[in-house]
Design an enzyme around this catalytic site. Structure first.
Site, PDB file in Angstrom:
ATOM      1  N   ASP A  80     -23.324  90.258  75.963  1.00 40.15           N
ATOM      2  CA  ASP A  80     -22.971  91.652  76.201  1.00 40.15           C
ATOM      3  C   ASP A  80     -24.077  92.591  75.700  1.00 40.15           C
ATOM      4  O   ASP A  80     -24.482  92.511  74.539  1.00 40.15           O
ATOM      5  CB  ASP A  80     -21.667  91.962  75.456  1.00 40.15           C
ATOM      6  CG  ASP A  80     -21.205  93.383  75.673  1.00 40.15           C
ATOM      7  OD1 ASP A  80     -20.823  93.693  76.808  1.00 40.15           O
ATOM      8  OD2 ASP A  80     -21.248  94.188  74.715  1.00 40.15           O
TER       9      ASP A  80
ATOM     10  N   GLU B  87     -26.059  90.109  80.249  1.00 40.91           N
ATOM     11  CA  GLU B  87     -25.619  91.346  80.911  1.00 40.91           C
ATOM     12  C   GLU B  87     -26.677  92.410  80.664  1.00 40.91           C
ATOM     13  O   GLU B  87     -26.895  92.843  79.534  1.00 40.91           O
ATOM     14  CB  GLU B  87     -24.278  91.825  80.353  1.00 40.91           C
ATOM     15  CG  GLU B  87     -23.755  93.026  81.103  1.00 40.91           C
ATOM     16  CD  GLU B  87     -23.449  94.250  80.248  1.00 40.91           C
ATOM     17  OE1 GLU B  87     -23.038  95.261  80.830  1.00 40.91           O
ATOM     18  OE2 GLU B  87     -23.645  94.214  79.022  1.00 40.91           O
TER      19      GLU B  87
HETATM   20  C1  NOJ Z   1     -20.636  96.084  78.398  1.00 42.36           C
HETATM   21  C2  NOJ Z   1     -19.217  95.722  78.643  1.00 42.36           C
HETATM   22  O1  NOJ Z   1     -19.112  95.138  79.912  1.00 42.36           O
HETATM   23  C3  NOJ Z   1     -18.402  96.977  78.504  1.00 42.36           C
HETATM   24  O2  NOJ Z   1     -17.071  96.805  78.936  1.00 42.36           O
HETATM   25  C4  NOJ Z   1     -18.467  97.411  77.060  1.00 42.36           C
HETATM   26  O3  NOJ Z   1     -17.822  98.646  76.919  1.00 42.36           O
HETATM   27  C5  NOJ Z   1     -19.908  97.550  76.608  1.00 42.36           C
HETATM   28  N1  NOJ Z   1     -20.755  96.486  77.029  1.00 42.36           N
HETATM   29  C6  NOJ Z   1     -19.964  97.630  75.108  1.00 42.36           C
HETATM   30  O4  NOJ Z   1     -19.688  96.374  74.539  1.00 42.36           O
END
Ligand code: NOJ
Ligand code: CA
Length: 558
Positions: A199, A256
């Site tokens: 993430d 991500e």
């Molecule tokens: C990306 C995640 O997909 C999202 O849902 C989240 O709010 C942020 N990162 C922070 O962790």
């Protein structure tokens, strides 16, 4: 080296909304276990779970208070162990979300840092001093307002948070933080988890806090320049991934990287770099922006798909990653409105969703399906502004009313575009209370907006669910997992590509418009999957609105 992940069809589960087995209104890990047969029949080989660790749930689990325990709302450690075992028995894999950029403000590290600035945990986070009445700088948080939050009881002292103020960012320059995150990841891999979705890893390095963003001096400005893709991200990422591969060489690391350009996708996923295996960018989907109301911010206005723009973008991504890694193919996730709410045609609802699926998922890459997508599930309808849990919603609402939209129109816009409305309950059976999700009122106060369900679509051979099954069967053949890809230049509204492997050539042709389109397809192949009517017409093929063919020539006649 061929790796297991190269043939995966990934299914993203938002655990709280998938299946509740103890009737408290919250989906749980036992619910995921219960539905493994459903997922297997769909052709899913890997499940990615949004965060399941102990969390105050300020950001639905992305605010982690204990990385080593499961949040009791979704289950227990025994449940996750049972899930891993059950998936492996079925030849399936599990990816966990790994939140590495920040913790919850309730995490013991942050609590210790607040309590005692001399504690070693103080240097686990990012702090700055400001002049009285000012903020350290004007950088904006992704969740609205400043990235700086006053440190309780410390005048003019602030901590840094890129997301919610209850999610302080970790200081990755501190080797102890880097090591702690490696230990957490190893703990889960040793439990049998097959891979991690990293993430927000692109944000783990920050610029000099003294640097202001260009804009009015104190008004927060969201600007990636200061906190995305900075120079230490890759060394930190490499160190992390290398340590994981040392204990599990075939771990699947899915990064991500929301704002990654095609060039950055190469950097983050080049095998020689020892970083991610594949990377999710939010820049693979292209919307039309020419029909927006200029009086309102774009974010919560519905937008049509820009087929031409998407063709260009995917051509770039597919071309640049051809010898590097597999692109990640997805239409929806928990951070955006559902594809059925964004792009489905009103007049050709089911056909349009079949065509959109075929247009994307047979391409070279890893499909990620967002739970319920296979049913044609739309965003839920949230009735209250507070249900969105988003401080940017009220200003949009007020602005829309001020320029003449009715309250009803504005709520419709928000519900059609907001990520929270995309996190609704999985509808298993319309004859059951709460669509068979739970016997208890679900945690999210939203109403289903399309009457779809697993039960209805399982017994209908023409359903979208059955189509997804057929599509994934095709996807798992070597031609579609390993074949080369060429995206063809076609008329706007049509998306066509070929896949080629050894003596086989497939052509996928999708009419993504409400009008008839004439298309050339002379690959001489046999249809293996079709949607809607396609007729011969003066040497060309006449594709009716939202129709699609997959033809395969395996006679080496092309
Ligand atoms: C990306 C995640 O997909 C999202 O849902 C989240 O709010 C942020 N990162 C922070 O962790
Ligand atoms: Ca439950």
């Amino acid at each position: 080296m061929a790796n297991w992940h190269e043939k995966q069809v990934i299914y993203q589960i938002y655990p709280k909304s998938f299946k509740d087995t103890n009737d408290d209104g919250i989906g749980d890990l036992q619910g995921v276990i219960q539905k493994i047969p459903y997922l297997k029949a769909l052709g899913i080989t890997t499940i990615w779970l949004n965060p399941i660790y102990v969390s105050p749930q300020v950001d639905n689990g992305y605010d982690v208070a204990d990385y080593y325990q499961i949040d009791q709302s979704v289950g227990s450690m025994a449940d996750v162990e049972a899930l891993i075992q059950a998936l492996h028995q079925n030849g399936m894999h599990l990816l966990l979300d790994f939140v590495m950029n920040h913790t919850s403000d309730q995490h013991p590290w942050f609590q210790a840092a607040l309590k005692d600035p001399q504690s070693k945990y103080h240097d686990y986070y990012l702090w700055a001093q400001a002049k009285p009445g000012q903020l350290p700088n004007n950088w904006g948080s992704f969740f609205g307002g400043s990235v700086w939050e006053p440190t309780p009881k410390a005048p003019n002292h602030y901590y840094f948070h890129l997301f919610d103020r209850h999610m302080p960012d970790l200081n990755w320059q501190n080797p102890a933080v880097r090591q702690a995150m490696i230990e957490i990841a190893k703990f889960w891999l040793n439990k049998g988890v097959d891979g991690l979705r990293l993430d927000a890893f692109i944000h783990i390095d920050k610029a000099n806090f003294k640097q202001f963003a260009v804009g009015e001096s104190q008004k927060p400005v969201i600007d990636d320049t200061f906190y995305a893709h900075l120079s230490r991200v890759q060394p930190y990422l490499r160190e992390f991934c290398h340590a994981l591969r040392a204990i599990k060489p075939d771990v699947f690391i899915l990064g991500e990287a929301a704002s990654a350009s095609p060039e950055l996708l190469i950097d983050y996923s080049r095998p020689q770099n020892d970083e991610c295996d594949a990377v999710i960018t939010f820049r693979s989907i292209v919307d039309r922006l020419d029909q927006l109301d200029s009086r309102l911010p774009a974010e919560f206005q519905p937008k049509a798909l820009d087929v031409e723009g998407m063709r260009q973008r995917l051509t770039t991504i597919e071309t640049k990653l051809a010898d590097v890694s597999l692109p990640v193919l997805y239409w929806s996730n928990h951070d955006m409105a559902r594809v059925a709410s964004r792009y489905a045609s009103t007049d050709y609802y089911w056909q349009s969703l079949k065509c959109l699926a075929a247009m994307l998922y047979l391409q070279r890459g890893l499909p990620i399906i967002y739970y319920g997508e296979e049913l044609g599930l739309k965003n839920s309808y949230l009735k209250q502004l507070s249900d969105f849990h988003d401080q940017t919603v009220l200003p949009f609402y007020q602005q829309a009313l001020a320029v003449g939209y009715s309250a009803d129109q504005t709520m419709k816009m928000l519900n059609q575009t907001h990520k929270m409305a995309a996190r609704g309950m999985m509808p298993w059976d319309s004859d059951q209370p709460y669509q068979g999700f739970s016997k208890h009122e679900p945690w999210l106060n939203g109403q289903q907006t399309t009457p779809v369900s697993v039960a209805a679509e399982t017994s209908d051979p023409t359903s979208l669910l059955v189509f997804y099954r057929q599509l994934f069967q095709l996807k798992q053949t070597p031609l579609f997992t390993a074949g080369d890809e060429v995206i063809q230049p076609t008329a706007n509204g049509v998306f066509q590509y070929t896949r080629q492997l050894a003596g086989q050539l497939a052509t996928v042709t999708c009419n993504l418009s409400d009008t008839v389109q004439l298309v050339t397809n002379n690959d001489g192949g046999q249809p293996s999957l079709t949607v809607g009517a396609v007729d011969q017409h003066a040497g060309q093929l006449n594709y009716s609105p939202w129709s699609m063919t997959v033809t395969i020539n395996d006679k080496k006649e092309f």
